[in-house]
Write an enzyme that holds these catalytic residues in place. Sequence first.
Site, mmCIF file in Angstrom:
data_model
loop_
_atom_site.group_PDB
_atom_site.id
_atom_site.type_symbol
_atom_site.label_atom_id
_atom_site.label_comp_id
_atom_site.label_asym_id
_atom_site.label_seq_id
_atom_site.Cartn_x
_atom_site.Cartn_y
_atom_site.Cartn_z
ATOM 1 N N ASP B 218 -20.905 -16.263 -2.161
ATOM 2 C CA ASP B 218 -22.049 -16.895 -2.807
ATOM 3 C C ASP B 218 -21.767 -18.254 -3.426
ATOM 4 O O ASP B 218 -22.609 -18.771 -4.151
ATOM 5 C CB ASP B 218 -22.662 -15.990 -3.878
ATOM 6 C CG ASP B 218 -23.661 -15.038 -3.274
ATOM 7 O OD1 ASP B 218 -24.162 -15.355 -2.178
ATOM 8 O OD2 ASP B 218 -23.933 -13.999 -3.870
ATOM 9 N N ALA B 219 -20.599 -18.821 -3.176
ATOM 10 C CA ALA B 219 -20.380 -20.182 -3.653
ATOM 11 C C ALA B 219 -21.055 -21.139 -2.675
ATOM 12 O O ALA B 219 -21.347 -20.769 -1.534
ATOM 13 C CB ALA B 219 -18.902 -20.487 -3.745
#
Lengths: 369, 599
Positions: B218-219
């Site tokens: 999720d970065a």
Amino acid sequence: MTLPPSIKKAVERESEGLNKSKSKKLLEETERRFREMSVVPAEAVGVISAQSIGEPGTQMTMRTKHFAGVTEMNVTLGLPRLIEIFDARREPSTPTMTIRLQDDVASDENKVREIAAKILEVSFESIMKEIVIDLLNFKIEVTLDNSSMESFNIDIKDVEKAMNKVFKKHKIVILKSGLIRLSPKDTKTILNLYKMKMKLKSMHIRGVPGIVQVLPIKRRGSWIIMTAGTNLRRVLKVPGVDPTRTFSNNIHEMFRVLGVEAARNSIVNEALGTLKQQGLEVDIRHIMLVADTMTLNGDIRGITRYGISGDKASVLARASFEVPLKHLFNAAVHNEVDNLSSVIENVMINQPIPIGTGLLKLVVKRDKK
Amino acid sequence: MADVYMNGKFVGTCLEPENFVEKVRVNRRKAKYADELNVTYHPDEDNVILSTEKGRARRPLIIVHNGKSLLTDDHLMRLESGEIKFNDLVAKGVVEYLDAEEEENSYIAITPEVVKPGHTHLELSPLVILGSQAAMVPYPEHNVAPRVMIGAKTIKQGIGLYVSNYLMRSDTDVSILHYPQNPIVTTKMYDVMNFSTHPVGQNIVIAIMAWDGYNMDDAVILNSSSIERGLFRSTYYRPYSIEELKYPGGQVDSIEIPDKEVRGYRTEDVYRLLEKDGIIYPEANVSSGDVLIGKSSPPRFLSSLEEFRFGVEARRETSQVIRHRESGVVESVVITESDDGNKYVKVKVRDSRVPEIGDKFASRHGQKGVIGLTVPQEDMPFTADGIVPDLIFSPHSIPSRMTVGQLLEILGGKVGALMGNTIDGTPFQGDREMDLRALLKGLGFRDNGTETMYNGKTGQMYRVRIMVGNIYYLKLRHMVANKLHARSRGPVQLLTRQPTEGRSKEGGLRLGEMENHCFVAHGAALTLKERFDSDRAIIPICKKCGLVAIYNRFRRKGVCSVCGDDIPITFIEMSYAFKLLLDELKSLCMYPKLIVGPK
């Protein structure tokens, strides 16, 4: 360190036919490995066990009910069941028994169903249609349900027998049509009549008391019977039942009927089974440690403030677990001394804990003078 | 016979409840009864519920009669020309408001096309099935329901232009986005809500690919050149205020540059920005520790100890200091009067927030993540046209979350950006995927939005096609600059001597019970002791009675308040919290005697 007898025997078996030096080597190697596997002194086995059970516990889904068999039979599983086991509750929320049968019976479905029917408790209530108190004539009139009687395979003679046993001196009239009239023997009060009605309803006709539901299941080629409701003592005496492989999920019942060792094994099996059902793999030794701790004084104690957690020697340790004031006051009244010999107390006073590196002390040999 | 209840009170019975209910409805539609009246018949409970109470959530629906909607084109035309108003439709019995209870007995068609004889009502628009927030998510019908809800929640956290008079307000903890935009892919709700007056995000170019592992879990990767061009820059505002209080006995606070003799005087340096009136000037650069408003207060107690202090010496320094580890520029200074008529000063400090690693971003589909790396444009992948994405999003975030709406938005965004118009992503009635694809193809692109891309560092072509498009992205209000915190030593609490808690108090990070168990499980006894040494204390103990004693350093003798002077004592190391426990036991009339062994 000596090897346990079972391993020693296995080594002996393996070394048959080997020459002397080789078999000696085998024994030595086995001993070395065994030593390596054993727990090191000062290892915090309790905390490791707690973490090893607790961590997978957080992953357990909140869904508690599950269909264990084919037919509807709800068994409490998951976290609630695990808590039940470790708290050592008197009665599990869903008492069940797993009845294994003797080999000659286990493969024959008809015989198994026969035994199952014999075990299932049939009360008067389940075979009657209607029960009426006739206040005018001071009688109780019951209409039996023929279809359910048939399904339970119960004759009207069985009913008669049971009634004669329970209501010995009462006037009983039983008609072929399935109508029963019952009048009280002496005092003709309404209360008495009402009590009789309740007694009649709960009258036991056949089967083992407490077994509410039976469910024959085929598992790995042979039949077993699962039950809802338990009565281990009585079921073990039923002919055809294998008493060595039949058990209840009520740990206290196992203890009453078969003793502490059975209770300990029961705790291990139930806990392990609950975890496995959720797809969690916990090493059996962690659970064995907990089970041993729960049963080590010959009785079952749960991990609660009334059980082993309340039996700790240290006041401070007990006070740090639930209701501190109670423990502190009692300690003050009884002039208790805390030797600060366990982990929690030493964390509290910020001293090295007697575990791992903290257990070792330096001993200096003094010169003899 | 059905019971009839009016606003929860039993009022009577009726023989034919269904007819009765129908009659009430007909009369309501004829405006014989108030349109606030709602009526329901519950067949299983056999009662009729009438309600006119306040507090019911009600919503408008078009009435359907015999399989035909009562709303005609004529109505619509007259509505458009302004001849009639919405409320006229209610009065005419074309539209009515249902409460939750009456809705239970209704059969509501979602679109006019599906209206059948059984229907009782028709939705004004399928959009109203969703709330005002969920309808802000474009193409929500292509997403999983939980993601739409998360999306609606994150839109609320986006920073934008939350009000246009923000300079005149003093809201705490707010940010203003420098270059807010309207989304390319919108829904009807955006018009309804006048979104263009308070937008919350920016349209950016996104590529869905993995990039050196810096966008895993999720970065996201942000183009640092885009940031330098002003992408997602925002300003953070924090107001500080102080009031010149009046105390009983005629004493008053005074807003001033505190005298050097005042108790608690800071260093001279931190007062340097104050003007003669003790208040900082606008556009002053302030950093950690600087005083914004100088103030001194009268002494708290007139105790005997302080009797020899007079005048300013007795006063306390109570200036308003900028928050720990914050800095910025003074935006505005307001001097006014409080409700009680006291002098009241408000200073607003602004600070710019340039996107950095750890700042949180999100699309409108519940896909939120933090920056994992900022990469200069020259190192970013580029398309054959030379388009460089502003943000690289991980493809692993898509399959398990099933936010297909996001992919559609990228597609629609690309078409909208190329054609220079907006794309309608309204729930259930937005522009169709097939049309978007055809348009994209007509513009000379691959119809699924993918493009061939080249590695920005090596120039090599990627052997897979990568989805590139435009999407509306939000900078969320959670920024690292406001949250970053670490401590090795610092302030402790007065009572327990343990480190303070929380970032604002420069607090420690607690080593909790479960962490403690880990040290125990590892057998790391001495490491554990060291970690808990924060409130270590060496306490003198009376050897006779086992209670805390006093050591007279001057006479080198022990004093015990129980056993008297000149008593053998010993020093014991323990946590201060434990000493506190012993005191607490004493206050409960228990005697916690420490039995001291040989050293």
